[in-house]
Structure formats: C-alpha cells, structure tokens
Design an enzyme around this catalytic site. Structure first.
Site, PDB file in Angstrom:
ATOM      1  NE  ARG A 160      13.989  11.633  53.901  1.00 27.98           N
ATOM      2  CZ  ARG A 160      13.675  10.796  52.915  1.00 27.98           C
ATOM      3  NH1 ARG A 160      12.424  10.655  52.528  1.00 27.98           N
ATOM      4  NH2 ARG A 160      14.614  10.082  52.312  1.00 27.98           N
TER       5      ARG A 160
ATOM      6  CG  HIS B 110      18.777  28.792  41.080  1.00 28.48           C
ATOM      7  ND1 HIS B 110      19.358  28.522  39.851  1.00 28.48           N
ATOM      8  CD2 HIS B 110      18.027  29.901  40.905  1.00 28.48           C
ATOM      9  CE1 HIS B 110      18.970  29.449  38.981  1.00 28.48           C
ATOM     10  NE2 HIS B 110      18.167  30.282  39.587  1.00 28.48           N
TER      11      HIS B 110
ATOM     12  CD  GLU C 106      12.948  34.014  53.544  1.00 34.18           C
ATOM     13  OE1 GLU C 106      12.426  32.885  53.427  1.00 34.18           O
ATOM     14  OE2 GLU C 106      13.257  34.712  52.549  1.00 34.18           O
TER      15      GLU C 106
ATOM     16  CB  THR D  65      13.537  24.388  45.101  1.00 32.95           C
ATOM     17  OG1 THR D  65      12.523  23.925  45.974  1.00 32.95           O
ATOM     18  CG2 THR D  65      14.228  25.587  45.695  1.00 32.95           C
TER      19      THR D  65
HETATM   20  C1  DLZ Z   1      10.947  30.203  46.395  1.00 33.12           C
HETATM   21  C2  DLZ Z   1      10.972  28.879  47.078  1.00 33.12           C
HETATM   22  C3  DLZ Z   1      10.978  27.711  46.319  1.00 33.12           C
HETATM   23  C4  DLZ Z   1      10.911  27.712  44.842  1.00 33.12           C
HETATM   24  N1  DLZ Z   1      10.966  26.496  46.929  1.00 33.12           N
HETATM   25  C5  DLZ Z   1      11.010  26.432  48.281  1.00 33.12           C
HETATM   26  C6  DLZ Z   1      11.033  25.188  48.934  1.00 33.12           C
HETATM   27  O1  DLZ Z   1      10.976  24.096  48.356  1.00 33.12           O
HETATM   28  N2  DLZ Z   1      11.099  25.200  50.310  1.00 33.12           N
HETATM   29  C7  DLZ Z   1      11.152  26.361  51.029  1.00 33.12           C
HETATM   30  O2  DLZ Z   1      11.221  26.301  52.289  1.00 33.12           O
HETATM   31  N3  DLZ Z   1      11.115  27.550  50.426  1.00 33.12           N
HETATM   32  C8  DLZ Z   1      11.047  27.613  49.067  1.00 33.12           C
HETATM   33  N4  DLZ Z   1      11.015  28.822  48.456  1.00 33.12           N
HETATM   34  C9  DLZ Z   1      10.949  30.057  49.286  1.00 33.12           C
HETATM   35  C10 DLZ Z   1      12.313  30.590  49.715  1.00 33.12           C
HETATM   36  O3  DLZ Z   1      12.856  29.784  50.737  1.00 33.12           O
HETATM   37  C11 DLZ Z   1      12.177  32.024  50.262  1.00 33.12           C
HETATM   38  O4  DLZ Z   1      11.250  32.059  51.292  1.00 33.12           O
HETATM   39  C12 DLZ Z   1      11.702  33.004  49.189  1.00 33.12           C
HETATM   40  O5  DLZ Z   1      12.518  32.942  48.063  1.00 33.12           O
HETATM   41  C13 DLZ Z   1      11.693  34.449  49.721  1.00 33.12           C
HETATM   42  O6  DLZ Z   1      12.987  34.869  50.090  1.00 33.12           O
END
Ligand code: DLZ
Length: 293
Positions: A258, A219, A189, A217
């Site tokens: 970091r 993908h 976002e 995460t």
């Molecule tokens: C879903 C998700 C995953 C799996 N990992 C991270 C991450 O490592 N760091 C991060 O900032 N956000 C992650 N998110 C959330 C997504 O960025 C996003 O907020 C959601 O998929 C909702 O759109």
C-alpha cells in the site's frame, strides 16, 4: 507503480518549438517544469487527467493529441485569435476546422498551430453524462498550504507514504514552502500534532501518515481506534480537512504493497483527498455566500 503518461513531441525547428509553446501558453494550460540546456529545450504543459487510448477504427481527426476541455467555444476563440496573430487573418482560417459533432456525443475542432502538427479539442455535449449535478472538489493545489504529520515508527513504509504525498502535492501545483512536514514518534502521537498544527490557522489541510502493524502492536485495536478518533475529532472541531493515511495492516508486506508496490501509494491518495476536500469546503462556503471558491 504507474505514475503518469507524458506525450513527447519533437519540434522540427526552434521556431516551431517557440510557436507550439506560445500556442499552448495562450490556451491557459498549467505549466510544468521547463528546461533550457545546451542539447535540448523543453516546455511542459499539464492537464489534470491523462490517458492513453488505442483505437481500432476510424479516427475522428488527423490529430494525434486530443485535448478534452470545457467551454469549447471559448477555447476556439483563443485559438482563432492566436492563429490570426501568428499567421495573419487569411491563413488563420485554413489552420482550424469547423466545430462539428462527433459520434461519441461531443463536439470537436482541430487546429494546426504549425504546419503538420494538429491538435483536436473537444467537449462532451452533456458534460455530466446523465449524472446528477453534484458539488465536487477540484484537484489543483496551487496556492494551498498543507501540513503532513508522519510517524517515524515503521519508517521504511512511512517514508514511502510521505514521498507519495509530496509527489501528489507538488505535481498538483503546491509550492515547497507551503508544505510543512511534522515528524512524530508513532501513530499514537499523530492526532495531537495534527490538532496543534490545524489550530495555527496557517494550513488549509492536514495529511496524516502512519502504519500500525497488528503483529507488532499490543492493544492494536485500542490504539487504532484512538488514532482514528483523534484525527477525526481534530478535523471536526477545527474545520480543517484531515486526510487519513494511517495504514492498518496484518504484515509488513501488506503495508509495503500500500506504500507504492502492488496497491498504489496511500500517501499519494491521502494528499489527493486533502486537495479535493479543501476545494469542496470552499465551494460549499461559496455556495452559501460567504467565501469566493
Ligand atoms: C509502541 C508502538 C507499537 C507497539 N507499534 C506501533 C506501530 O505499529 N505503529 C506505530 O506508528 N507506532 C507504534 N508504536 C508507537 C506508538 O505509536 C507511540 O509512538 C509510543 O507508544 C509512544 O507514545
């Protein structure tokens, strides 16, 4: 994480304290946080850079604080005027040495605004020291407006990045009311919030903070690419500098390093880059004749 060096001097009397504060104010030092309490008073003077040096050899003067300046002659003029006003013409001359070359390609004079407390001011003979002339941004955030877009995902780390950014902005002169913080769910976002706030025209730079952990995460590459592309695109299309403080790490431990442990604080670095880029943009515009830097 090492944050800064403060040289503390105890004034021998309240009058000496007032004189030293008056001298450093006259020289145009940026002011730090003062305090006036029952037990003690403090006056803080800031410089953009500080370092601690140990010297094995002969010192160029009896001063224990050396202040590097540009326009040494103008600084000298201010110092002489202050001395004449504070001590009278006759004594003023005995409180300042002649400006002389040093053996490190610079010029230096030493001034004693109060007896027994000496400061040396110096400047490089060749300020660029052989480097080609370049336009560079300054690191003062005074009067500048910022938005920090920070992801809540991995908040244990992003909170530290945010702390680092705020630390940098406030210590560089930004006012609290000029810093907006936008919290978003995750890194995904960040670009949309960054773009929205940049388009308001009410901020001079956007600082983006988040953490993507490969292990957590799905993908990962696709998300990272899209986040970085979106932030870059917002920067290019709005013309507002966007600092990139989105960490991409294999593990939580790497991310923590970091965010203030072993490898600095990337939030602090991103804020510093934002300040520098605002100034650089303004200088480029001023050079092109459109805006005053
Ligand atoms: C879903 C998700 C995953 C799996 N990992 C991270 C991450 O490592 N760091 C991060 O900032 N956000 C992650 N998110 C959330 C997504 O960025 C996003 O907020 C959601 O998929 C909702 O759109």
């Amino acid at each position: 994480m090492i944050k800064g060096i403060t040289a503390v001097r105890q004034a021998s009397t309240p009058a000496v304290f007032d004189k030293l504060a008056s001298f450093f104010s006259a020289l145009g030092f940026e002011r730090g946080k003062d305090w006036d309490e029952e037990q003690s008073r403090g006056r803080a003077f800031l410089a953009p850079l500080g370092n601690l040096e140990f010297i094995d050899g002969v010192l160029p003067s009896n001063a224990d604080v050396f202040v590097e300046v540009t326009s040494l002659d103008s600084v000298r003029e201010v110092a002489e005027k202050w001395l004449a006003q504070s001590w009278g013409e006759a004594e003023a001359a005995s409180r300042i040495t002649a400006t002389a070359d040093t053996d490190w390609k610079s010029r230096l004079f030493t001034v004693e605004p109060v007896p027994g407390v000496a400061f040396s001011f110096w400047e490089w003979l060749d300020p660029l020291q052989g480097k080609p002339v370049a336009l560079e941004g300054d690191l003062s955030a005074e009067g500048l407006r910022f938005a920090i877009v920070v992801a809540r995902w991995n908040a244990v780390i992003t909170d530290r990045l945010l702390q680092g950014s705020l630390d940098c902005l406030y210590r560089s002169g930004a006012k609290k009311e000029d810093v907006q913080i936008l919290r978003v769910p995750g890194a995904w976002e960040i670009p949309s919030a960054a773009r929205k706030v940049a388009e308001t025209g009410k901020v001079d730079a956007v600082i983006t903070l988040g953490v993507l952990l490969r292990g957590e995460t799905a993908h990962y590459e696709a998300i990272y690419n899209e986040v970085s592309r979106g932030i870059g695109q917002s920067q290019q299309e709005t013309g507002i500098p966007h600092a990139f403080g989105v960490l991409t790490c294999e593990t939580l431990e790497q991310a923590l390093d970091r965010a203030g442990l072993k490898a600095g604080n990337k939030g602090f670095e991103a804020a510093s880059a934002a300040i520098e880029m605002i100034s650089l943009h303004r200088k480029v515009a001023a050079k092109a004749g459109s805006v005053k830097a």
